[in-house]
Design a protein around this motif. Structure first.
Motif, PDB file in Angstrom:
ATOM      1  N   VAL A 257       7.554  42.039  69.900  1.00 30.67           N
ATOM      2  CA  VAL A 257       8.736  42.648  70.508  1.00 30.67           C
ATOM      3  C   VAL A 257      10.000  42.160  69.804  1.00 30.67           C
ATOM      4  O   VAL A 257      10.895  42.929  69.472  1.00 30.67           O
ATOM      5  CB  VAL A 257       8.794  42.343  72.022  1.00 30.67           C
ATOM      6  CG1 VAL A 257      10.140  42.739  72.599  1.00 30.67           C
ATOM      7  CG2 VAL A 257       7.681  43.077  72.737  1.00 30.67           C
ATOM      8  N   MET A 258      10.017  40.852  69.529  1.00 29.55           N
ATOM      9  CA  MET A 258      11.188  40.306  68.849  1.00 29.55           C
ATOM     10  C   MET A 258      11.381  40.974  67.490  1.00 29.55           C
ATOM     11  O   MET A 258      12.483  41.375  67.128  1.00 29.55           O
ATOM     12  CB  MET A 258      10.978  38.816  68.663  1.00 29.55           C
ATOM     13  CG  MET A 258      12.213  38.132  68.276  1.00 29.55           C
ATOM     14  SD  MET A 258      12.209  36.546  69.083  1.00 29.55           S
ATOM     15  CE  MET A 258      13.696  35.903  68.416  1.00 29.55           C
ATOM     16  N   SER A 259      10.285  41.120  66.745  1.00 25.99           N
ATOM     17  CA  SER A 259      10.421  41.767  65.436  1.00 25.99           C
ATOM     18  C   SER A 259      10.828  43.220  65.588  1.00 25.99           C
ATOM     19  O   SER A 259      11.628  43.735  64.814  1.00 25.99           O
ATOM     20  CB  SER A 259       9.120  41.738  64.648  1.00 25.99           C
ATOM     21  OG  SER A 259       8.294  40.722  65.067  1.00 25.99           O
ATOM     22  N   ALA A 260      10.268  43.896  66.607  1.00 24.01           N
ATOM     23  CA  ALA A 260      10.610  45.306  66.775  1.00 24.01           C
ATOM     24  C   ALA A 260      12.091  45.454  67.105  1.00 24.01           C
ATOM     25  O   ALA A 260      12.761  46.355  66.597  1.00 24.01           O
ATOM     26  CB  ALA A 260       9.756  45.924  67.871  1.00 24.01           C
ATOM     27  N   VAL A 261      12.613  44.520  67.944  1.00 23.49           N
ATOM     28  CA  VAL A 261      14.045  44.589  68.278  1.00 23.49           C
ATOM     29  C   VAL A 261      14.877  44.387  67.012  1.00 23.49           C
ATOM     30  O   VAL A 261      15.773  45.176  66.691  1.00 23.49           O
ATOM     31  CB  VAL A 261      14.411  43.521  69.330  1.00 23.49           C
ATOM     32  CG1 VAL A 261      15.919  43.414  69.473  1.00 23.49           C
ATOM     33  CG2 VAL A 261      13.771  43.854  70.662  1.00 23.49           C
ATOM     34  N   LEU A 262      14.531  43.318  66.265  1.00 23.07           N
ATOM     35  CA  LEU A 262      15.315  43.051  65.053  1.00 23.07           C
ATOM     36  C   LEU A 262      15.176  44.186  64.051  1.00 23.07           C
ATOM     37  O   LEU A 262      16.147  44.591  63.413  1.00 23.07           O
ATOM     38  CB  LEU A 262      14.862  41.725  64.424  1.00 23.07           C
ATOM     39  CG  LEU A 262      15.241  40.490  65.227  1.00 23.07           C
ATOM     40  CD1 LEU A 262      14.701  39.241  64.558  1.00 23.07           C
ATOM     41  CD2 LEU A 262      16.760  40.396  65.354  1.00 23.07           C
ATOM     42  N   ALA A 263      13.950  44.728  63.925  1.00 28.39           N
ATOM     43  CA  ALA A 263      13.732  45.831  62.979  1.00 28.39           C
ATOM     44  C   ALA A 263      14.560  47.037  63.384  1.00 28.39           C
ATOM     45  O   ALA A 263      15.165  47.702  62.541  1.00 28.39           O
ATOM     46  CB  ALA A 263      12.254  46.192  62.931  1.00 28.39           C
ATOM     47  N   SER A 264      14.630  47.316  64.698  1.00 27.95           N
ATOM     48  CA  SER A 264      15.420  48.458  65.152  1.00 27.95           C
ATOM     49  C   SER A 264      16.890  48.246  64.849  1.00 27.95           C
ATOM     50  O   SER A 264      17.579  49.157  64.380  1.00 27.95           O
ATOM     51  CB  SER A 264      15.243  48.664  66.655  1.00 27.95           C
ATOM     52  OG  SER A 264      13.903  48.914  66.952  1.00 27.95           O
ATOM     53  N   VAL A 265      17.374  47.037  65.123  1.00 29.11           N
ATOM     54  CA  VAL A 265      18.791  46.755  64.868  1.00 29.11           C
ATOM     55  C   VAL A 265      19.098  46.897  63.381  1.00 29.11           C
ATOM     56  O   VAL A 265      20.069  47.549  62.985  1.00 29.11           O
ATOM     57  CB  VAL A 265      19.160  45.339  65.369  1.00 29.11           C
ATOM     58  CG1 VAL A 265      20.555  44.966  64.906  1.00 29.11           C
ATOM     59  CG2 VAL A 265      19.059  45.283  66.881  1.00 29.11           C
ATOM     60  N   LEU A 266      18.213  46.323  62.551  1.00 29.62           N
ATOM     61  CA  LEU A 266      18.432  46.396  61.109  1.00 29.62           C
ATOM     62  C   LEU A 266      18.384  47.845  60.625  1.00 29.62           C
ATOM     63  O   LEU A 266      19.273  48.316  59.905  1.00 29.62           O
ATOM     64  CB  LEU A 266      17.362  45.564  60.391  1.00 29.62           C
ATOM     65  CG  LEU A 266      17.454  45.517  58.867  1.00 29.62           C
ATOM     66  CD1 LEU A 266      18.728  44.806  58.436  1.00 29.62           C
ATOM     67  CD2 LEU A 266      16.232  44.830  58.268  1.00 29.62           C
ATOM     68  N   GLY A 267      17.336  48.558  61.060  1.00 27.23           N
ATOM     69  CA  GLY A 267      17.195  49.953  60.641  1.00 27.23           C
ATOM     70  C   GLY A 267      18.376  50.781  61.095  1.00 27.23           C
ATOM     71  O   GLY A 267      18.940  51.568  60.328  1.00 27.23           O
ATOM     72  N   LEU A 268      18.789  50.584  62.362  1.00 31.59           N
ATOM     73  CA  LEU A 268      19.901  51.349  62.913  1.00 31.59           C
ATOM     74  C   LEU A 268      21.191  51.052  62.148  1.00 31.59           C
ATOM     75  O   LEU A 268      21.917  51.963  61.747  1.00 31.59           O
ATOM     76  CB  LEU A 268      20.079  51.007  64.391  1.00 31.59           C
ATOM     77  CG  LEU A 268      21.246  51.677  65.108  1.00 31.59           C
ATOM     78  CD1 LEU A 268      20.969  53.154  65.299  1.00 31.59           C
ATOM     79  CD2 LEU A 268      21.512  51.026  66.459  1.00 31.59           C
ATOM     80  N   SER A 269      21.454  49.762  61.895  1.00 25.74           N
ATOM     81  CA  SER A 269      22.707  49.413  61.228  1.00 25.74           C
ATOM     82  C   SER A 269      22.758  50.013  59.831  1.00 25.74           C
ATOM     83  O   SER A 269      23.760  50.623  59.439  1.00 25.74           O
ATOM     84  CB  SER A 269      22.860  47.895  61.101  1.00 25.74           C
ATOM     85  OG  SER A 269      22.408  47.273  62.251  1.00 25.74           O
ATOM     86  N   LEU A 270      21.685  49.844  59.077  1.00 23.81           N
ATOM     87  CA  LEU A 270      21.697  50.369  57.711  1.00 23.81           C
ATOM     88  C   LEU A 270      21.809  51.889  57.716  1.00 23.81           C
ATOM     89  O   LEU A 270      22.534  52.473  56.914  1.00 23.81           O
ATOM     90  CB  LEU A 270      20.444  49.936  56.960  1.00 23.81           C
ATOM     91  CG  LEU A 270      20.424  48.473  56.528  1.00 23.81           C
ATOM     92  CD1 LEU A 270      19.117  48.145  55.835  1.00 23.81           C
ATOM     93  CD2 LEU A 270      21.587  48.187  55.579  1.00 23.81           C
TER      94      LEU A 270
END
Lengths: 537, 282
Positions: B83-96
């Motif tokens: 879940v932690m990775s999915a949250v960070l991945a979403s934030v990273l993907g969304l920001s970029l």
């Protein structure tokens, strides 16, 4: 009328046609008769049922909508309500249909020659087909036949595409041509050409024409008989000249009074005259070009080719031209959505690129834009209040919640929308109401200069008239300066003191609106003036 | 007609509800683990390798530890990391993706190329390389999982954001005085939220599988701390004599990931009318 009926053949005879969606009736009994060689108009606003009537005759109703009663007799043969093979064949052989927007009605991946071939009756031999296609294109006035045949739809202009569509409609020698708003998507001068073409074909081939339009000006110029339709009923019919000269039904009178050329002009605000000395916006030698990827690699399309223009405080200038003349590009540069390649834009004496941060912010508030399409210019997720809150919060920081809410109410009052509309979303608003929201959003920043890009061209005539009156009133009340872009000279005449005619990125004529319209000096302006529909009104 | 009215009445479907149900049970069990089960490390040398029974529904392993307890506790590690990775991945993907859409030009080009590079490198190989250099603690594992899964969010959001940024209402917002941040906050993010929810569930499922693979390869969380992938690997030696040791943690991975996928598909059906991965730039 009866004398005519006995002498000429009736191509289309519709009696008591009823159309419904499930149990809801939409069209309640329509009678239309189209004699050969005559043109019959069907006029009404969107939602009046005129297009559904035309589609029902052509057998093109969407699946959920059905004919619930009445008869359609085509060239002497009565059609069954349910489309069997026999009926379909008879329709295909007798009716040609021309739709509103020509480009989507052609297949973008097929060359014109192939599409025309497809439209010919089945089993036409190759050589015969080639000859017939050439004949058809000649008939619709296309001169460069080999090039057109080889082209894809996107390589041709809208006017040419509409000619191709008409050629396709004529491919099976129909007796009836149904034209549903055939020119609404086209430029005014092209409009006139296409309608001229339909007229001449009607005479030469003895076609019956059913012309469906919301534009009573076009109906007045082009039809022998007219049926006025409102809310699924024909409220008035008769010879066009009689009906329009002495309309009996209130709805017909309302339609007529909404035509832009009949709108009573308001005198420009008195203040405008004295303030007219201060230039608010100065454009000097503005140039802009785009690179376009075409068949011969990248080519340069020049949108603005050195434009000089001065707009004085309180003035309303109409910017007129056809699509591709650069008028939208000009507006977008003035409002900062686009950059010029060279030249300067001065607002209140300050050049746009040399503003300080604070001046830039002031300019952002002062210059506002009203978009053409009220459907795509509002965020579908936001309510009216949220849409209006955006400029209030961005441009007037530090307003309290209550103050923002009060201003939203005031704006809604100003554009004549009920206050409880603040909770509605764009999908719950009509086109005219959306455009009012768009206008309110522009006003929220307290602008002094408003640029409106065809703000009424997507709207019905009566809605158009109301929005134009609103714009005129706002100008007087708020001392606004208008740069008003339109392809419709009648609209410009109503709202603007001065007019500028743009062609291929250059100004070809400018002056007082009345002078220019009365005796245009440039031949191009002359064609635009001639093309205004409703000359016979 | 807007998308909102078109999609009215669409639900996440039976599959979506089943997925949501599975996830609720799994998450509830793992969160409540300390209260509903015992100590996962407690050894009972008198009950080694017992088959599932009423006392030990999942059986016991070669140190006499209760497998039900260990499976539930193993989920704590696996799910936290995923879940932690999915949250960070979403934030990273969304920001970029938003940066690319808002700034265009070279920002868009670089983020797009980064995604291409990421897609070209198999994430398991990347994970092995990174973890063998920096060691396998919590932080690095999350890092490699994020690296392996942000591209999905990025591509989905970028396609949509690029379409939205072209809309006239975004231009209208610019004229109204909105800067890039205001446009992102007021118009872009609300419109990509549904897609983001879908991408998040798929990301989490992907991260869970990758995390379990790493555990299985011995690159994940280290024993004795229980973890699903690592438990499967430990049970492999006795796969013929005591199959339950590997079976139950393996089943837990499959069921949880299935739950996430079902929920993701259901959300995609609800919000976009089709599998999210098949949506292009429209």
């Amino acid at each position: 009328m009866t004398v005519v009926a006995t002498r000429t053949e009736t191509v289309l005879d519709v009696r008591d046609l009823r159309i419904g969606l499930a149990d809801t009736p939409i069209v309640h009994g329509v009678d239309i008769r189209v004699p050969a060689g005559k043109s019959v108009g069907l006029v009404g606003e969107s939602g009046s049922g005129k297009t559904l009537t035309a589609l029902a005759i052509a057998g093109l109703l969407p699946p959920a909508i059905t004919i619930t009663g009445g008869t359609v007799t085509l060239a002497g043969k009565q059609l069954s309500a349910v489309a069997d093979r026999h009926t379909t064949e008879h329709r295909v052989a007798t009716i040609g249909v021309v739709f509103q927007n020509p480009t989507p009605s052609l297949n973008p991946r097929m060359r014109i020659s192939k599409q025309l071939h497809e439209a010919l009756p089945q089993g036409t031999g190759r050589r015969e087909a080639a000859a017939r296609i050439a004949e058809l294109l000649g008939l619709v006035g296309i001169t460069d036949i080999p090039k057109t045949l080889h082209a894809f739809p996107h390589e041709l202009s809208g006017g040419l595409n509409q000619r191709v569509v008409i050629a396709m409609a004529l491919a099976r020698d129909p007796k009836l041509l149904i034209a549903d708003e055939p020119t609404t998507a086209l430029d005014v001068s092209v409009q006139a050409q296409v309608l001229d073409l339909v007229d001449s074909l009607r005479e030469r081939l003895g076609l019956g024409v059913l012309l469906v339009s919301h534009d009573i000006g076009i109906i007045a110029d082009r039809t022998d008989e007219v049926h006025v339709m409102s809310e699924g009923r024909i409220v008035e019919s008769g010879p066009t000249a009689d009906v329009l000269r002495a309309p009996r039904h209130a709805y017909t009178r309302q339609l007529l009074s909404a035509t832009p050329s009949r709108l009573a002009r308001v005198a420009p605000p008195a203040k405008a005259a004295e303030a007219a000395q201060t230039p608010q916006l100065t454009l000097r030698d503005l140039r802009r070009s785009f690179s376009v990827r075409g068949r011969e690699g990248r080519t340069k399309h020049v949108a603005l080719d050195g434009v000089d223009l001065t707009l004085h405080r309180g003035q309303a200038i109409g910017l007129v031209g056809e699509s591709g003349s650069g008028k939208t590009t000009l507006a977008r540069i003035v409002v900062g959505l686009e950059r010029a390649d060279s030249g300067e834009v001065r607002h209140d004496g300050l050049e746009l690129s040399k503003q300080t941060r604070e001046q830039r912010r002031q300019w952002r508030r002062d210059v506002q834009y009203i978009f053409q399409d009220p459907y795509s210019s509002l965020d579908p997720r936001l309510s009216v209040a949220q849409t209006l809150r955006e400029p209030l919060e961005l441009n007037h920081r530090g307003l309290s919640r209550a103050e923002v809410s009060r201003r939203i109410d005031a704006l809604l009052d100003e554009v004549e929308l009920p206050r409880d509309f603040r909770h509605r979303h764009p999908s719950e608003l009509s086109g005219g109401q959306r455009q009012r929201v768009g206008i309110a959003r522009a006003l929220a920043s307290e602008p002094t200069l408003v640029i409106a890009d065809e703000p009424v061209s997507a709207l019905d005539l009566s809605v158009q008239a109301r929005i134009l009156r609103l714009l005129a009133r706002l100008r007087a009340e708020r001392d606004l300066t208008y740069l008003f872009i339109s392809h419709d000279l009648a609209v410009v005449r109503y709202l603007c003191d001065d007019v500028v005619v743009l062609r291929d990125g250059r100004i070809v004529e400018q002056g007082r609106t009345d002078d220019v319209l009365r005796n245009p000096r440039d031949p191009y302006t002359q064609t635009l003036v001639d093309a205004i529909p409703g000359g016979s009104l | 007609m807007t998308t909102a009215t078109l999609h009215k009445g669409r639900t996440i479907g039976i599959g979506g509800w089943i997925g949501a149900g599975i996830l609720t049970v799994v998450v509830a069990a793992t969160v409540l683990a300390p209260w509903i089960t015992g100590d996962p490390l407690e050894q009972h040398l008198e009950i080694l390798l017992q088959a599932p029974s009423a006392a030990h529904p999942f059986g016991t392993d070669d140190l006499g530890r209760d497998l039900l307890t260990r499976t539930i506790h193993g989920g704590r590690t696996a799910l936290t990391i995923s879940v932690m990775s999915a949250v960070l991945a979403s934030v990273l993907g969304l920001s970029l993706a938003l940066a690319g859409a808002l700034f265009g030009g070279w920002v868009d080009a670089i983020s797009g190329r980064l995604a291409d590079v990421q897609l070209a490198v198999p994430s398991i190989v990347l994970a092995i390389v990174v973890l063998s250099f920096v060691g396998n603690s919590f932080g690095p594992i999350v890092l490699v999982l994020v690296l392996g899964s942000w591209v999905l969010t990025f591509r989905v959001v970028r396609g949509h954001a690029r379409a939205v940024i072209e809309q006239q209402y975004v231009e209208a917002a610019r004229v109204a005085g909105a800067g890039r941040a205001a446009i992102a906050w007021r118009h872009l993010i609300p419109s990509v939220l549904p897609l983001l929810a879908v991408a998040f569930t798929l990301n989490a499922s992907y991260a869970l599988l990758l995390e379990s693979s790493l555990g299985y390869l011995g690159l994940g969380v280290q024993p004795p701390q229980p973890d699903w992938g690592q438990m499967v690997a430990a049970g492999q030696a006795q796969i013929f004599t005591a199959p339950w040791i590997a079976f139950f943690p393996g089943l837990a991975v499959v069921v949880t990931s299935l739950g996430l996928q079902l929920l993701g598909d259901g959300l995609a059906e609800r919000f976009t009318g089709g599998p999210v991965t098949r949506r292009g730039t429209k």
